[in-house]
Design an enzyme around this catalytic site. Structure first.
Site: not given
Length: 426
Positions: A260, A275, A347, A350, A390
């Site tokens: 990403r 991130r 988070e 999801s 994560r």
């Protein structure tokens, strides 16, 4: 992709749905364009019928030996008019499609209103955050002190937002991925897949990365896209496909690298590996019957929760509000894990039900109904089961010791080659 029939049937309801997303009214302009398109197609059909009738007259005239030049001139003129109508209809179809492509999914009625994450609603909490008798450190402090997390080396070879793991942390990351795959395949009924990390335009469009989110992706020089999640290749395996109803639900999983650009993340989570441009994630995908997709959404979320429960990581489930729900989702549950180093819930998974939004884009359908012949779009669901990087962060911060070492969760001891009740990394 939206169903144009539903928009035409109730433009006000569609505008109300988009208003929940913070968008202005759009239905009337889209319906007008579609009406013009349909009118062009109707006129085209009428002229085609007229031209066919002229062709029959020309044929009859030639067989009778009469002059057909006037009829042939009319046929030629009609052909020109038809080409113009075809071009107009195609242009209008492209305009309508482009407008629909940039509109998000309609939210479920029970999604809470709100403009941002502050309106998300907690619906479940599991576990109790550990009470430390020392000041807990963040993952990057622990990893760098152990000499097992190298951000400078990663920056030297790739730039910012990359990490090099070594030794025990590299093995711990691998252990987490294997543990998740084994859990989802052996206990939750997902079929493991090994999928390409590169996809074409059609696949990226099918799972609504294109055209709206092109800047969030990495593109190769030959026009392919690096996958931001295994949802893209897994879901698109059923593009332009019609499955028998009895095969549903189809449950798929894969552990892949994800890529990403983090185009909108400037200044956020700049330290550590929260991130990253490249990270690993175990993805869950379901291809479901429309009548069963709500239950499948709950089931998928529970599968992701089981990962955190087996790792004994405190978490909470939140339902995202209208303003925080992703573009393609009708409803999303986020799982947020407790990170003591940050003193915050973050988070880690999801899970979304997109209903038929993606299925219409990729033309994924099933055959069923009372007669066994009715063809209907499937519902597609996707979720993180969970993000491996994560999860590594959460294990490091929740299992840290006062002297800066990391205890191995019981569920991972086998994958780390350990048998002791508690083992630390050095």
């Amino acid at each position: 992709m939206h169903d144009m029939k539903l928009i035409r049937a109730d433009p006000a309801a569609f505008d109300a749905a988009m208003a929940r997303r913070g968008l202005p009214p759009v239905a009337d302009s889209i319906v007008t364009l579609d009406t013009d398109r349909r009118a062009a197609l109707t006129a085209l059909q009428e002229k085609q019928a007229h031209r066919n009738a002229l062709a029959r007259e020309v044929g009859q005239g030639k067989r009778a030996g009469t002059d057909t030049s006037v009829l042939e001139a009319k046929a030629t003129s009609l052909r020109t008019e038809m080409e113009m109508l075809e071009a107009k209809a195609a242009e209008l179809e492209g305009t309508v499609k482009a407008a629909l492509d940039r509109l998000p999914n309609v939210l479920d009625a029970d999604v809470p209103d709100g403009s941002d994450e502050t309106a998300n609603m907690e619906v479940k909490r599991w576990g109790t955050p550990r009470a430390f008798d020392f000041m807990p450190k963040q993952h990057f402090e622990l990893g760098e002190a152990l000499g097992l997390m190298d951000f400078e080396g990663a920056a030297k070879i790739a730039g910012a937002r990359f990490t090099v793991l070594r030794g025990g942390l590299a093995r711990l990351e691998r252990a987490l991925g294997q543990f998740m795959l084994d859990l989802h395949t052996s206990e939750h009924g997902y079929i493991e897949h090994a999928v390409p990390s590169l996809v074409n335009d059609a696949a990226a469009y099918g799972t609504n990365q294109l055209p709206k989110f092109a800047e969030d992706l990495f593109r190769t020089t030959d026009g392919r896209w690096l996958i931001p999640t295994a949802e893209v290749p897994l879901t698109n395996l059923y593009a332009n496909d019609i499955r028998p109803e009895k095969q549903l639900p189809l449950r798929l999983t894969a552990l892949t690298d994800c890529f990403r650009s983090e185009a909108g993340a400037a200044g956020r989570d700049t330290r550590g590996m929260m991130r990253q441009h490249q990270f690993r994630k175990v993805e869950l995908v379901s291809i479901a019957h429309p009548d069963a997709s709500d239950a499948e959404h709950e089931r998928m979320t529970q599968c992701a929760e089981t990962v955190l429960e087996r790792l004994e990581l405190p978490y909470r489930r939140v339902v995202l509000c209208a303003g925080d729900t992703g573009f393609g989702a009708a409803k999303t549950y986020d799982l947020e894990v407790w990170l003591p180093g940050q003193g915050a819930w973050r988070e880690i998974s999801s899970c979304s039900n997109t209903r038929a939004f993606q299925a219409r884009r990729m033309n994924a359908r099933f055959r069923g109904g009372p007669d066994g012949k009715t063809v209907t779009h499937v519902h597609t669901l996707n979720g993180s089961g969970v993000a491996v990087g994560r999860a590594l962060i959460a294990v490091m911060e929740n299992y840290q010791t006062q002297d800066g070492q990391i205890a191995v969760p019981t569920a991972l001891r086998h994958y780390m080659g350990y048998r002791q009740k508690e083992v630390v990394l050095f």
